[in-house]
Design a protein around this motif. Structure first.
Motif, PDB file in Angstrom:
ATOM      1  N   GLU A  76      -2.968   3.796  -3.190  1.00 30.36           N
ATOM      2  CA  GLU A  76      -2.827   2.691  -4.128  1.00 30.36           C
ATOM      3  C   GLU A  76      -2.615   1.400  -3.351  1.00 30.36           C
ATOM      4  O   GLU A  76      -1.657   1.293  -2.569  1.00 30.36           O
ATOM      5  N   SER A  77      -3.502   0.455  -3.557  1.00 28.55           N
ATOM      6  CA  SER A  77      -3.420  -0.843  -2.889  1.00 28.55           C
ATOM      7  C   SER A  77      -3.114  -1.925  -3.913  1.00 28.55           C
ATOM      8  O   SER A  77      -3.598  -1.874  -5.040  1.00 28.55           O
ATOM      9  N   ARG A  78      -2.341  -2.918  -3.483  1.00 33.40           N
ATOM     10  CA  ARG A  78      -1.948  -3.987  -4.398  1.00 33.40           C
ATOM     11  C   ARG A  78      -2.107  -5.359  -3.749  1.00 33.40           C
ATOM     12  O   ARG A  78      -1.732  -5.542  -2.585  1.00 33.40           O
ATOM     13  N   SER A  92      -3.662  -3.908  -8.905  1.00 34.11           N
ATOM     14  CA  SER A  92      -3.630  -2.666  -8.128  1.00 34.11           C
ATOM     15  C   SER A  92      -4.886  -1.848  -8.349  1.00 34.11           C
ATOM     16  O   SER A  92      -5.549  -1.944  -9.389  1.00 34.11           O
ATOM     17  N   ILE A 139      -6.576   2.252  -7.214  1.00 37.33           N
ATOM     18  CA  ILE A 139      -6.310   3.574  -6.653  1.00 37.33           C
ATOM     19  C   ILE A 139      -7.634   4.248  -6.317  1.00 37.33           C
ATOM     20  O   ILE A 139      -8.590   4.214  -7.098  1.00 37.33           O
ATOM     21  N   ALA A 188      -9.832   1.423  -2.625  1.00 35.77           N
ATOM     22  CA  ALA A 188      -8.628   1.065  -3.377  1.00 35.77           C
ATOM     23  C   ALA A 188      -8.446  -0.450  -3.396  1.00 35.77           C
ATOM     24  O   ALA A 188      -8.084  -1.037  -4.430  1.00 35.77           O
ATOM     25  N   CYS A 198       0.852  -1.189   0.000  1.00 33.30           N
ATOM     26  CA  CYS A 198       0.000   0.000   0.000  1.00 33.30           C
ATOM     27  C   CYS A 198       0.890   1.243   0.000  1.00 33.30           C
ATOM     28  O   CYS A 198       1.906   1.289   0.708  1.00 33.30           O
ATOM     29  N   ALA A 205      -8.585  -2.997  -6.597  1.00 33.69           N
ATOM     30  CA  ALA A 205      -7.436  -3.869  -6.871  1.00 33.69           C
ATOM     31  C   ALA A 205      -7.874  -5.323  -7.072  1.00 33.69           C
ATOM     32  O   ALA A 205      -7.364  -6.014  -7.962  1.00 33.69           O
TER      33      ALA A 205
END
Length: 441
Positions: free
Chosen positions: A58-60, A65, A67, A85, A25, A89
């Motif tokens: 931004e989360s992955r 991902s 945003i 987010a 993140c 993702a």
């Protein structure tokens, strides 16, 4: 709340990261406090101010991902922003160009931002002085003054912490004669607004407007030209020098889409493509044009030479393309410096037997990206030079020229001036190609 201190910004970002359940993140804050005034026909048309701050998260999950953004910072809104987010993702496809976030970095500390900024009163006074100067000469002014302070802060789950504050003030003015047959232009930007001389810039534009009346037509062809800095860089990547320096991407070159592509594959890094007097570099520590300490990925900037004595020394490598090419990534700077000489524009004119002085170029369009051929028009003051003096104004001309050819036809390089966050010298160029006349002022 528009300008947060480093401690306040990082405290907020740290809180945001506590809400994350993602593999990775990153949270970024951007804020600005600015004011502006616009005038035309010697009358103010608009004036305003802006205070804004926004958060991007931004989360992955793996290579997926998402945003989300928000501009309210209560706990519930922050938590929901992170959740959005993460939801995005989980729905997103995997990125074929995924690279993980970077960890902790060490950054330079560019020269401090200005502590005293323009107020509504000082902006109004600058506009009033500009309009009064023109009205006294029966001229019409149209200008825009904008300036303030901004900040950016980043933090991620890999340990990255970044923060920078900066200031900038921009001013431009176009001056026309009452009959509309003469036009002049001046532009400047400064980090410290105390260094801005709006009245002096207006005087320069007014002088050009008065001098450009009764322009004569000349035959198109190849001429020696003196290009003022505004003719080289005003317009960002849609300018003669901007198109070159902002177009030095390694990926575009390696994929055959660039003027830096090598026949048969690869790029032209290490080749001498320009006159040996051409050196272009970036330096975030330069006092006149302090730069960004880090780019959008959080990579630290440093002094970096892109062209040295005509040789292409480096290209822009994004993190993905650097990994693919097995080379270090290059942080993207927000300004460039072109090394120059000591002559002023007036001195360049004095040493010119025959030529054309170009104040500004506009309506610039790329014709061929692989040769960097551009077309566009002169405007706001174009003059014929003979025996070291300006003899008469000339009608505007359309040009077709490539900065690659242009920077191999250097006759002289003047003293660099700040423009668009860069330091750009006026250039004296031989065999600059004009293809047709334009009746436009």
């Amino acid at each position: 709340m528009a300008i947060l201190s480093k401690d306040d910004a990082q405290a907020l970002l740290k809180k945001v990261l506590t809400y994350s359940t993602a593999d990775e993140c990153e949270a970024s804050l951007r804020g600005r406090t600015t004011g502006n005034i616009r005038y035309a026909r010697n009358s103010v048309s608009t004036a305003g101010a802006q205070d804004s701050v926004s958060l991007a998260v931004e989360s992955r999950f793996g290579k997926r991902s998402g945003i989300a953004t928000c501009n309210e910072f209560d706990d519930e809104t922050l938590r929901r922003c992170v959740q959005r987010a993460e939801e995005i993702a989980k729905l997103a496809p995997e990125s074929p160009e995924y690279v993980p976030f970077i960890g902790a970095q060490t950054y330079l500390s560019p020269p401090s931002a200005a502590t005293t900024l323009l107020t509504a009163a000082t902006r109004a006074q600058a506009a009033a002085d500009s309009m009064a100067l023109c009205a006294a000469k029966n001229l019409t002014a149209a200008g825009f003054l904008d300036g303030g302070t901004s900040f950016v802060a980043k933090r991620n789950s890999k340990g990255l912490e970044a923060y920078q504050q900066s200031t900038n003030t921009d001013f431009s003015v176009t001056v026309r004669t009452a009959d509309g047959r003469g036009s002049g232009y001046a532009i400047a930007d400064v980090t410290d607004p105390a260094k801005l001389n709006a009245k002096g810039l207006t005087q320069r534009a007014a002088d050009k407007a008065l001098s450009s009346v009764n322009a004569k037509a000349i035959e198109p062809g190849k001429y020696t030209v003196i290009l003022e800095p505004a003719a080289l860089m005003d317009g960002g990547d849609l300018s003669l020098l901007g198109g070159l320096v902002f177009g030095m991407g390694a990926r575009e070159a390696d994929e055959g889409r660039s003027f830096l592509s090598k026949k048969g594959g690869g790029n032209r890094k290490g080749e001498k493509l320009f006159d040996e007097r051409i050196t272009i570099y970036s330096d975030p520590m330069n006092v006149e044009v302090p730069g960004n300490a880090f780019d959008g990925d959080g990579l630290p900037t440093k002094r970096q030479t892109w062209i040295e004595k005509g040789v292409v020394k480096d290209l822009f490598y994004t993190r993905f393309w650097a990994e693919k090419s097995k080379v270090p990534a290059t942080a993207y700077p927000n300004g460039f410096i072109m090394a120059g000489g000591t002559q002023s524009t007036a001195e360049l004119i004095k040493n010119t037997a025959k030529g054309i002085l170009v104040t500004r170029l506009w309506y610039i369009r790329e014709v061929d990206p692989q040769t960097l051929l551009y077309t566009g028009l002169t405007r706001d003051g174009t003059f014929y030079i003979e025996n070291g003096v300006i003899k008469f104004p000339i009608k505007n001309l359309r040009f077709n020229e490539s900065p690659i050819i242009m920077l191999n036809n250097i006759e002289a390089i003047g003293r660099p001036q700040r423009l668009a966050g860069c330091l750009i010298p006026p250039l004296k160029i031989r065999d600059f190609t004009f293809t047709s006349l334009s009746d436009a002022i």
